[in-house]
Design a protein around this motif. Structure first.
Motif, mmCIF file in Angstrom:
data_model
loop_
_atom_site.group_PDB
_atom_site.id
_atom_site.type_symbol
_atom_site.label_atom_id
_atom_site.label_comp_id
_atom_site.label_asym_id
_atom_site.label_seq_id
_atom_site.Cartn_x
_atom_site.Cartn_y
_atom_site.Cartn_z
ATOM 1 N N GLN A 32 -0.715 3.527 -9.100
ATOM 2 C CA GLN A 32 0.537 3.047 -8.515
ATOM 3 C C GLN A 32 0.279 1.951 -7.489
ATOM 4 O O GLN A 32 0.999 0.940 -7.465
ATOM 5 N N VAL A 33 -0.724 2.132 -6.650
ATOM 6 C CA VAL A 33 -1.050 1.118 -5.641
ATOM 7 C C VAL A 33 -1.461 -0.182 -6.322
ATOM 8 O O VAL A 33 -1.025 -1.265 -5.933
ATOM 9 N N ARG A 34 -2.309 -0.075 -7.335
ATOM 10 C CA ARG A 34 -2.787 -1.279 -8.004
ATOM 11 C C ARG A 34 -1.675 -1.977 -8.783
ATOM 12 O O ARG A 34 -1.662 -3.199 -8.890
ATOM 13 N N ALA A 35 -0.717 -1.209 -9.294
ATOM 14 C CA ALA A 35 0.363 -1.795 -10.094
ATOM 15 C C ALA A 35 1.445 -2.434 -9.232
ATOM 16 O O ALA A 35 1.958 -3.510 -9.562
ATOM 17 N N ASP A 36 1.815 -1.763 -8.114
ATOM 18 C CA ASP A 36 2.910 -2.278 -7.290
ATOM 19 C C ASP A 36 2.794 -1.710 -5.883
ATOM 20 O O ASP A 36 3.313 -0.623 -5.592
ATOM 21 N N THR A 79 6.020 -0.400 -3.953
ATOM 22 C CA THR A 79 6.718 0.844 -4.305
ATOM 23 C C THR A 79 5.778 2.051 -4.371
ATOM 24 O O THR A 79 6.263 3.163 -4.591
ATOM 25 N N ALA A 80 4.501 1.856 -4.188
ATOM 26 C CA ALA A 80 3.551 2.980 -4.249
ATOM 27 C C ALA A 80 3.863 3.987 -3.144
ATOM 28 O O ALA A 80 4.218 3.593 -2.026
ATOM 29 N N PRO A 81 3.733 5.281 -3.422
ATOM 30 C CA PRO A 81 4.053 6.316 -2.437
ATOM 31 C C PRO A 81 2.919 6.531 -1.430
ATOM 32 O O PRO A 81 2.202 7.533 -1.455
ATOM 33 N N ILE A 82 2.762 5.561 -0.541
ATOM 34 C CA ILE A 82 1.735 5.623 0.500
ATOM 35 C C ILE A 82 2.396 5.416 1.848
ATOM 36 O O ILE A 82 3.543 4.957 1.918
#
Length: 191
Positions: free
Chosen positions: A86-90, A93-96
């Protein structure tokens, strides 16, 4: 095949492990730097710091470093590969946490150029709770991984395909650390 003869079986010693075996006297300080930046006690978890390394390596399109540090991050983050992907893709919007997102934005700026790190990016990280040490180490992790990525890709080393190829390396790095995990022989004393 690597651009130079590393004197190794590239499939047995892929990515950075081949050049490090070829030149153990430079491998030692490179591994020590990785150990301090990614595994030493810190307010950012080892998984978060590995995520920074994976993020920068992905932006640099370094297949070996991105895959290996994604595996190292996934193995140390509760959310595993789901979060790494998720972080690498976007990043937006990543849940961090807001702090980690701000630090990753700084890392992304460093990946382009150190001069792309702005006062606003630093202020945003501070506003999200980042300490000066976390900002410093984010910049250094990103800068170091630009170097590691160019070292690996500049020598044209082999990068195995698939996540399974990196699982054992992740286990070794987490258990033993960077210096022991890649099995670099001691440098021969100069005559």
């Amino acid at each position: 095949m690597a651009h130079i003869d590393l004197g190794i079986d590239e499939k047995q010693f892929p990515g950075i492990t081949g050049p490090m075996r070829y030149r153990p006297e430079t491998a030692k300080p490179l591994n020590e730097l990785a150990e301090v930046l990614l595994r030493a006690p810190h307010s950012l978890s080892a998984g978060e710091r590995e995520l920074i390394a994976a993020y920068v390596s992905g932006r640099n399109e370094c297949n070996f470093c991105c895959a290996s540090h994604s595996a190292f991050a996934a193995a140390q983050l509760d959310e595993g590969y789901d979060l790494v992907d998720q972080v690498r893709a976007d990043l937006d919007t990543a849940p961090i946490s807001a702090k980690l997102r701000a630090l990753l934005r700084i890392a992304g700026a460093v990946q382009v150029s150190g001069r792309h790190v702005t006062s606003d990016l630093v202020a945003d990280a501070r506003a999200a709770g980042a300490t000066d040490l976390e900002i410093h180490d984010t910049v250094l992790i990103a800068a170091a991984f630009c170097m590691y990525n160019r070292y690996v890709d500049g020598l044209g080393t082999f990068a195995p395909a698939g996540r399974d190829a990196y699982a054992e390396s992740a286990r070794r790095v987490i258990e033993l650390g960077y210096g022991a995990a890649i099995r670099v022989p001691e440098a021969e004393p100069a005559d």
